[in-house]
Write an enzyme that holds these catalytic residues in place. Structure first.
Site, PDB file in Angstrom:
ATOM      1  N   HIS A   1       0.882  -1.248  -0.016  1.00 31.54           N
ATOM      2  CA  HIS A   1       0.102  -0.015  -0.138  1.00 31.54           C
ATOM      3  C   HIS A   1       0.804   1.238  -0.128  1.00 31.54           C
ATOM      4  O   HIS A   1       2.028   1.247   0.661  1.00 31.54           O
ATOM      5  CB  HIS A   1      -0.972   0.039   1.190  1.00 31.54           C
ATOM      6  CG  HIS A   1      -0.302   0.264   2.599  1.00 31.54           C
ATOM      7  ND1 HIS A   1      -0.179   1.353   3.012  1.00 31.54           N
ATOM      8  CD2 HIS A   1       0.150  -1.018   3.373  1.00 31.54           C
ATOM      9  CE1 HIS A   1       0.501   0.950   4.383  1.00 31.54           C
ATOM     10  NE2 HIS A   1       0.807  -0.287   4.392  1.00 31.54           N
TER      11      HIS A   1
ATOM     12  N   GLU B   1      -4.901   1.621   3.370  1.00 35.19           N
ATOM     13  CA  GLU B   1      -4.483   0.283   4.036  1.00 35.19           C
ATOM     14  C   GLU B   1      -4.753   0.767   5.689  1.00 35.19           C
ATOM     15  O   GLU B   1      -5.099   0.043   6.462  1.00 35.19           O
ATOM     16  CB  GLU B   1      -3.390  -0.279   3.898  1.00 35.19           C
ATOM     17  CG  GLU B   1      -2.931  -1.726   4.645  1.00 35.19           C
ATOM     18  CD  GLU B   1      -2.406  -1.556   6.030  1.00 35.19           C
ATOM     19  OE1 GLU B   1      -2.114  -2.610   6.654  1.00 35.19           O
ATOM     20  OE2 GLU B   1      -1.676  -0.492   6.432  1.00 35.19           O
ATOM     21  N   GLU B   2      -4.168   1.935   5.858  1.00 32.77           N
ATOM     22  CA  GLU B   2      -4.160   2.548   7.127  1.00 32.77           C
ATOM     23  C   GLU B   2      -5.572   2.970   7.736  1.00 32.77           C
ATOM     24  O   GLU B   2      -5.723   2.845   8.865  1.00 32.77           O
ATOM     25  CB  GLU B   2      -3.033   3.831   7.206  1.00 32.77           C
ATOM     26  CG  GLU B   2      -1.682   3.489   6.762  1.00 32.77           C
ATOM     27  CD  GLU B   2      -0.930   2.370   7.605  1.00 32.77           C
ATOM     28  OE1 GLU B   2      -1.319   2.062   8.912  1.00 32.77           O
ATOM     29  OE2 GLU B   2       0.238   2.584   7.426  1.00 32.77           O
TER      30      GLU B   2
ATOM     31  N   GLU C   1       4.589  -6.047   3.826  1.00 33.56           N
ATOM     32  CA  GLU C   1       4.354  -4.870   4.873  1.00 33.56           C
ATOM     33  C   GLU C   1       5.433  -4.457   5.635  1.00 33.56           C
ATOM     34  O   GLU C   1       6.700  -5.010   5.532  1.00 33.56           O
ATOM     35  CB  GLU C   1       3.218  -5.482   5.723  1.00 33.56           C
ATOM     36  CG  GLU C   1       1.911  -5.257   5.407  1.00 33.56           C
ATOM     37  CD  GLU C   1       1.488  -3.871   5.746  1.00 33.56           C
ATOM     38  OE1 GLU C   1       2.298  -2.947   6.358  1.00 33.56           O
ATOM     39  OE2 GLU C   1       0.662  -3.339   5.454  1.00 33.56           O
TER      40      GLU C   1
ATOM     41  N   HIS D   1       4.756   3.764  12.370  1.00 38.66           N
ATOM     42  CA  HIS D   1       3.631   4.688  12.463  1.00 38.66           C
ATOM     43  C   HIS D   1       4.055   6.063  13.115  1.00 38.66           C
ATOM     44  O   HIS D   1       3.227   6.492  13.834  1.00 38.66           O
ATOM     45  CB  HIS D   1       2.562   4.118  12.976  1.00 38.66           C
ATOM     46  CG  HIS D   1       1.597   2.946  12.149  1.00 38.66           C
ATOM     47  ND1 HIS D   1       0.459   2.647  12.511  1.00 38.66           N
ATOM     48  CD2 HIS D   1       1.970   2.446  11.144  1.00 38.66           C
ATOM     49  CE1 HIS D   1      -0.062   1.851  11.535  1.00 38.66           C
ATOM     50  NE2 HIS D   1       1.078   1.852  10.615  1.00 38.66           N
TER      51      HIS D   1
ATOM     52  N   ASP E   1       6.876   1.632   5.919  1.00 37.37           N
ATOM     53  CA  ASP E   1       5.628   1.215   5.957  1.00 37.37           C
ATOM     54  C   ASP E   1       4.681   2.160   5.035  1.00 37.37           C
ATOM     55  O   ASP E   1       4.044   3.090   5.574  1.00 37.37           O
ATOM     56  CB  ASP E   1       5.091   1.136   7.386  1.00 37.37           C
ATOM     57  CG  ASP E   1       3.473   0.809   7.558  1.00 37.37           C
ATOM     58  OD1 ASP E   1       2.909   0.188   6.582  1.00 37.37           O
ATOM     59  OD2 ASP E   1       2.847   0.925   8.659  1.00 37.37           O
TER      60      ASP E   1
END
Ligand SMILES: *[C@@H]1O[C@H](CO)[C@@H](O)[C@H](O)[C@H]1NC(C)=O
Ligand SMILES: *[C@@H]1O[C@H](CO)[C@@H](O)[C@H](O)[C@H]1NC(C)=O
Length: 397
Positions: free
Chosen positions: A176, A221-222, A248, A324, A188
């Site tokens: 993604h 995706e998030e 991922e 993140h 990510d």
């Protein structure tokens, strides 16, 4: 003479016994303590050597390849994947709904795919490109149970195939390009998007595959796995996908971990162990995941549960503190990580495309046995792990 000697010996014996005995005891004491020392030293040496080897193997990464080798263009080039990552990160934070995510990132990826499309027709293959806008809703039992609703999310989808190869048996590759809040999402998952683009280039430069390859580069995706749902339940190519490799990250690099496979499809784990030059995998991570000890999910779950296909879920997990956060930036990524993952999974894609199971109907495969597919019925079928990153063992439970 004999007698005398015997006697003298006896005499000697009686005379010398006490002191001799004490000497032996002392020697024994010395022997015992030095023996113990030796044993402790040997043990320490063993642990130091073992720890050293494990540490070394844990941190070892192959030398990243900078640019395409004209003599071996089919080889994976980390430098290409990293350039894609940097270009995506330069667009800024790519939250779902932002201009960077809905307009600029798709533009970049589509332009790259157009270049690959020209390359495909040059080598007699075909690359079809599609932009899907997906809306839908689904129920997800994750953290808490909820129904997730989404509108107009973007998937950039491409299908690569060679002449004479049926569309109906495709390998699905997923990553993604959207990022988490306050993060440019370098690892990510921008590097993985770059890796998939590099896979497309490498596959086109190599021998034709026996199956087609579908790429789903998704833009949602998030927001909890929404765009992947849009693809696997609505896209016209989805039903042809027989297995998935989902790339991922939950960290900033290191060696990638294959942390979910199956459910119960030993042929996949076998293909991986035959093909991957630097395998790293553990069924324990999968067990932790299924026990919901790790509060994370990936698109793999959506492809598996809504598409009913098996596959591989692969992630970078080292330095999880960057995950993140705004620290997930290109500068923190270790280039050898991309090289390692790329070589492992480009080889695995080629190996999987040769597997007779790829040509079976899904109904012939174990994971749809009885028409009812559950995690419990299948996932515990395969035990897999690597030993020191040198060899992989995979067998049915
Ligand atoms: C969906 O999003 C695209 C851009 O991302 C936009 O051009 C289009 O108008 C949107 N469609 C709807 C129905 O909102
Ligand atoms: C993250 O948030 C902080 C504080 O608002 C801000 O200064 C920083 O630029 C943000 N970083 C990114 C990558 O968005």
């Amino acid at each position: 003479m004999r007698n005398r000697s015997k006697q003298s010996k006896e005499v000697d014996h009686t005379v010398s016994t006490p002191s001799l005995h004490r000497g032996v005891e002392k020697e024994l004491d010395l022997d015992q303590s030095s023996g113990l020392c030796l044993r402790i030293l040997a043990l320490l040496f063993f642990y130091a050597a073992f720890l050293g080897t494990v540490q070394y193997l844990h941190f070892w990464l192959p030398e990243p390849v900078e640019s395409t080798d004209p003599n071996h263009p089919e080889k994976f080039v980390a430098g290409n994947a990293i350039r894609h990552m940097e270009a995506l990160c330069a667009l800024g934070v790519r939250n779902v709904g932002s201009r960077a995510n809905e307009v600029h990132a798709p533009e970049y990826i589509l332009a790259e795919l157009e270049t690959l499309k020209i390359e495909a027709s040059r080598v007699g293959a075909e690359l079809e490109i599609d932009r899907q806008y997906a809306s839908g809703a689904f129920y997800l039992g994750f953290l808490t149970d909820f129904t997730s609703v989404y509108h107009n999310l973007t998937n950039i989808v491409a299908r690569l195939h060679w002449p004479g190869v049926s569309h109906r048996h495709a390998i699905l590759l997923g990553a993604h390009y959207d990022s988490a809040w306050n993060s440019t999402g370098a690892v990510d998952d921008a590097i993985q998007v770059g890796t998939l683009l590099e896979f497309a280039r490498g596959l086109l430069a190599g021998p034709p595959l026996r199956t087609s390859v579908v790429f789903n580069l998704n833009g949602g995706e998030e927001t909890v796995l929404q765009a992947a749902h849009g693809f696997i339940t609505q896209h016209r190519w989805a039903k042809d996908c027989r297995m998935v490799i989902n790339l991922e990250a939950a960290g900033a690099g290191g060696r990638e971990l294959l942390f979910q496979t199956g459910p119960g499809n030993l042929w996949l784990a076998s293909a991986f162990l035959r093909a991957a030059p630097y395998p790293h995998t553990s069924v324990i991570a999968q067990e932790l995941f299924h026990a919901e000890i790790i509060p994370g999910e990936t698109d793999y779950r959506i492809y598996r549960d809504f598409g009913h296909i098996p596959g591989f879920d692969v992630a970078f997990i080292m330095d999880g503190w960057a995950y993140h956060t705004e620290l997930d930036a290109p500068i923190r990524f270790t280039p050898g990580s991309a090289q390692r993952l790329g070589e492992n999974y480009l080889a695995t894609i080629r190996e999987v495309s040769e597997a007779p199971e790829m040509l079976m109907d899904p109904s012939e495969q174990s994971y749809t046995a009885g028409g009812v597919w559950t995690v419990e019925s299948g996932s515990r079928g395969t035990v897999f792990y690597d030993v020191l990153g040198v060899a992989v063992f995979a067998y049915s439970l």
